[in-house]
Write an enzyme that holds these catalytic residues in place. Structure first.
Site, short mmCIF file in Angstrom:
data_model
loop_
_atom_site.label_atom_id
_atom_site.label_comp_id
_atom_site.label_asym_id
_atom_site.label_seq_id
_atom_site.Cartn_x
_atom_site.Cartn_y
_atom_site.Cartn_z
N LYS A 22 4.92 21.42 -48.13
CA LYS A 22 6.09 21.74 -47.29
C LYS A 22 7.10 20.59 -47.32
O LYS A 22 8.29 20.79 -47.52
CB LYS A 22 5.63 21.99 -45.84
CG LYS A 22 6.78 21.94 -44.83
CD LYS A 22 6.32 22.19 -43.41
CE LYS A 22 5.86 20.98 -42.64
NZ LYS A 22 6.92 20.12 -42.09
N ASN A 23 6.59 19.37 -47.13
CA ASN A 23 7.52 18.24 -46.98
C ASN A 23 8.09 17.75 -48.31
O ASN A 23 8.99 16.90 -48.32
CB ASN A 23 6.86 17.10 -46.19
CG ASN A 23 6.69 17.49 -44.73
OD1 ASN A 23 7.26 18.47 -44.28
ND2 ASN A 23 5.90 16.72 -44.00
N CYS A 116 12.31 15.97 -30.15
CA CYS A 116 11.23 16.94 -30.28
C CYS A 116 9.99 16.33 -29.65
O CYS A 116 9.99 15.16 -29.29
CB CYS A 116 10.99 17.32 -31.73
SG CYS A 116 10.19 16.06 -32.68
N ARG A 121 12.98 10.46 -32.45
CA ARG A 121 13.36 10.70 -33.84
C ARG A 121 14.88 10.58 -34.10
O ARG A 121 15.56 11.58 -34.36
CB ARG A 121 12.83 12.07 -34.31
CG ARG A 121 11.33 12.17 -34.15
CD ARG A 121 10.79 13.48 -34.66
NE ARG A 121 10.59 13.51 -36.09
CZ ARG A 121 10.23 14.60 -36.75
NH1 ARG A 121 10.05 15.72 -36.11
NH2 ARG A 121 10.06 14.56 -38.05
N ASP A 308 0.71 12.57 -39.83
CA ASP A 308 0.54 14.02 -39.82
C ASP A 308 -0.93 14.46 -39.86
O ASP A 308 -1.22 15.65 -39.85
CB ASP A 308 1.31 14.67 -41.00
CG ASP A 308 2.81 14.60 -40.78
OD1 ASP A 308 3.24 14.38 -39.64
OD2 ASP A 308 3.56 14.75 -41.77
N ARG A 400 4.76 27.13 -39.11
CA ARG A 400 5.76 26.27 -39.74
C ARG A 400 5.17 25.53 -40.94
O ARG A 400 5.92 25.08 -41.82
CB ARG A 400 6.28 25.23 -38.75
CG ARG A 400 7.08 25.83 -37.63
CD ARG A 400 7.67 24.76 -36.80
NE ARG A 400 8.33 23.78 -37.67
CZ ARG A 400 8.76 22.60 -37.26
NH1 ARG A 400 8.60 22.24 -36.01
NH2 ARG A 400 9.34 21.79 -38.09
N1 EPU Z 1 13.27 6.70 -37.56
C1 EPU Z 1 14.25 5.90 -37.06
N2 EPU Z 1 15.53 6.09 -37.51
C2 EPU Z 1 15.85 7.03 -38.44
C3 EPU Z 1 14.82 7.82 -38.98
C4 EPU Z 1 13.53 7.64 -38.52
O1 EPU Z 1 14.00 5.05 -36.21
O2 EPU Z 1 17.02 7.14 -38.80
C5 EPU Z 1 11.88 6.52 -37.10
C6 EPU Z 1 11.26 7.79 -36.56
O3 EPU Z 1 11.62 8.02 -35.21
C7 EPU Z 1 9.79 7.51 -36.74
C8 EPU Z 1 9.76 6.72 -38.04
O4 EPU Z 1 11.08 6.20 -38.22
O5 EPU Z 1 9.31 6.70 -35.69
C9 EPU Z 1 9.38 7.50 -39.27
O6 EPU Z 1 10.10 8.74 -39.31
P1 EPU Z 1 10.58 9.41 -40.65
O7 EPU Z 1 12.06 9.33 -40.73
O8 EPU Z 1 9.79 8.88 -41.79
O9 EPU Z 1 10.19 10.93 -40.37
P2 EPU Z 1 10.95 12.17 -40.95
O10 EPU Z 1 11.46 11.84 -42.28
O11 EPU Z 1 11.90 12.72 -39.96
C10 EPU Z 1 8.92 13.22 -42.21
C11 EPU Z 1 8.10 14.47 -42.15
C12 EPU Z 1 7.25 14.47 -40.88
C13 EPU Z 1 6.36 13.24 -40.91
C14 EPU Z 1 7.20 11.97 -41.05
C15 EPU Z 1 6.39 10.71 -41.19
C16 EPU Z 1 9.46 16.09 -43.30
C17 EPU Z 1 10.25 17.34 -43.22
N3 EPU Z 1 8.98 15.63 -42.14
O12 EPU Z 1 9.76 13.23 -41.07
O13 EPU Z 1 6.44 15.63 -40.95
O14 EPU Z 1 5.61 13.17 -39.71
O15 EPU Z 1 8.05 12.08 -42.21
O16 EPU Z 1 5.55 10.78 -42.28
O17 EPU Z 1 9.24 15.57 -44.36
C18 EPU Z 1 5.18 17.43 -40.13
O18 EPU Z 1 5.11 17.87 -41.29
O19 EPU Z 1 4.49 17.92 -39.20
C19 EPU Z 1 6.08 16.33 -39.82
C20 EPU Z 1 6.46 16.02 -38.59
#
Ligand code: EPU
Length: 422
Positions: A22-23, A116, A121, A308, A400
């Site tokens: 998915k990701n 969320c 986030r 995850d 999802r």
């Molecule tokens: N963060 C910041 N600033 C930003 C972006 C992120 O502080 O601009 C923080 C976040 O709040 C978090 C950390 O950095 O504490 C890591 O977040 P990341 O940005 O890596 O998460 P994401 O890219 O929004 C993806 C996956 C998530 C998974 C995370 C971490 C997708 C669509 N989502 O989210 O997947 O938990 O990486 O590995 O790829 C899931 O599949 O259930 C899911 C939540």
């Protein structure tokens, strides 16, 4: 709305086929916006989130055909640049259209994803990254508006308070591939899903060095071409079924997955006394003959233990005699599942940023509420371990991220069925 009913206690046996990731699919689907050529993606899982991304691509002017996990994306009559609140608010992954829209059209208007249940986030790193490439950003009416007469390569440090960011790396990478000159992303996320996106972009004609590493060097090219590409297996789905096998002492063979993406999980499971190994043909086996020991886990960005799988690991630890400590360094507040597992007889308490799990002899079935995708998967594992019947409410979360969940479970002998919410 449906309720997922589970009768726990049975040991499961058989094969589980793992779907495409998915990701990986979500940012790669967004990356199709970088070309007017036709792109064919294979092994795209049929999930609520991928269907939302299809709608988003259509709203941005693409023609999309989706059949038997194969997605064909073609240019439509007119390319749009506005990603609507309705689509971005239901799925944070939608925010990764920002980079490709900006790269291709030099403008993007994308709704802010909002909070969320797994934490606040923010998107500061995404914005910092595209600003460094020369985009002007304004936030108005809940939308991020990014414009740039042209994007110019730059050196960008993308580390944040919680380490690297998966989707910020995806966004900046996708904006940089068509920028003028050279971009270096330092502290890039190294998750296999980012490696997959990088490989996809390279095959489309992008010039990127450092695939899979924290330093990505991108030399902008003028144009990307359409290709046919197959998405990698979903490591989180595979990890969830491995943990289900361990937790229910079952004999499952996990097929079409890549154990190399799950080193941290394998390490923790080995410590707990569970043997996980890949056979010559790649099938993953889980051997559960031993008495298990409690082990502690701290999640980190890849190659650390994935956030995850944190909730699902906690479900496994819930009935192992002794104490294990579980901390989440990626999403320190991702613990809503504790209260629900405690309804099933678990003994878990939160202390600061950690969950202290005191193993109990048995869980018992109860009505529980799914709060997010992975928490729901943890409740599913807990329900299949428990004595009696568990009702999981709000199962749309599971839809999802787990393709054909009930079919896959029924095939290995799990007692699951749906009922209408009373
Ligand atoms: N963060 C910041 N600033 C930003 C972006 C992120 O502080 O601009 C923080 C976040 O709040 C978090 C950390 O950095 O504490 C890591 O977040 P990341 O940005 O890596 O998460 P994401 O890219 O929004 C993806 C996956 C998530 C998974 C995370 C971490 C997708 C669509 N989502 O989210 O997947 O938990 O990486 O590995 O790829 C899931 O599949 O259930 C899911 C939540």
């Amino acid at each position: 709305m449906d309720v997922l009913m589970l009768k726990g206690g049975a040991s499961l046996k058989g094969d589980v086929n793992i779907s495409g990731s998915k990701n990986s699919s979500l940012p790669i689907m967004a990356a199709t916006l970088l070309t007017d050529d036709t792109v064919v993606l294979k092994r795209v899982p049929n999930l609520r989130d991928t269907r939302t991304m299809i709608k988003l691509l259509q709203s941005l002017g693409k023609e999309v055909d989706y059949k038997d996990n194969t997605l064909t994306v073609k240019a439509g009559k007119k390319a749009g640049y506005i990603a609507d609140y309705d689509l971005v608010s239901t799925m944070r992954g939608s925010f990764c259209v920002l980079g490709p829209l900006l790269g291709k059209l030099k403008k993007a208007k994308v709704s802010l994803p909002g909070g969320c249940v797994i934490g606040i986030r923010p998107v500061d790193l995404h914005i910092k990254g595209v600003e460094a490439l020369g985009a002007k950003i304004s936030v108005d009416g809940g939308y991020v508006l990014a414009t740039a007469p042209k994007l110019i390569g730059n050196e960008i440090f993308l580390g944040g308070v919680f380490g690297s960011s998966v989707l910020a790396t995806a966004n900046v990478l996708m904006a940089a591939v068509l920028a003028e000159g050279e971009t270096v992303i330092e502290f890039a996320a190294c998750e296999p899903e980012i490696e997959d996106l990088t490989e996809f972009l390279i095959e489309m004609g992008a010039n990127i060095e450092g695939k899979g590493s924290p330093r990505l060097k991108i030399k902008g090219v003028k144009k990307l071409k359409g290709i046919t590409y197959e998405i990698i297996p979903d490591r989180i789905e595979a990890g969830t079924y491995i943990l289900l096998a361990a937790a229910t002492r079952s004999d499952l063979t996990i097929k079409n997955a890549n154990l190399k993406h799950l080193f941290a999980l394998v390490d923790r499971l080995n410590q707990a006394g569970v043997k996980v190994y890949a056979e010559k043909n790649g099938d993953i086996k889980v051997s559960t003959s031993k008495k298990f020991k409690p082990v502690s886990v701290t999640t980190y960005p890849y190659p650390g233990f994935p956030t995850d799988l944190q909730a699902q690991f906690m479900a496994f630890m819930a009935t192992i005699e002794g104490v294990s400590i579980i901390s989440d360094k990626v999403y320190p507040d991702r613990f809503i599942h504790i209260a629900e597992m405690n309804r099933m007889g678990a003994d878990i308490r939160r202390e600061g940023t950690a969950a202290i799990v005191q193993g109990v002899k048995k869980l018992h079935g109860a009505p529980v509420m799914a709060s997010d995708l992975r928490a729901s998967a943890a409740l599913l594992i807990a329900g299949l371990m428990a004595k009696g019947t568990t009702e999981i409410h709000r199962i749309y979360h599971l839809e999802r991220g787990y393709e054909d969940l009930e079919d896959k479970l029924l095939k290995v002998g799990a007692k699951v069925w749906r009922e209408k919410e009373k």
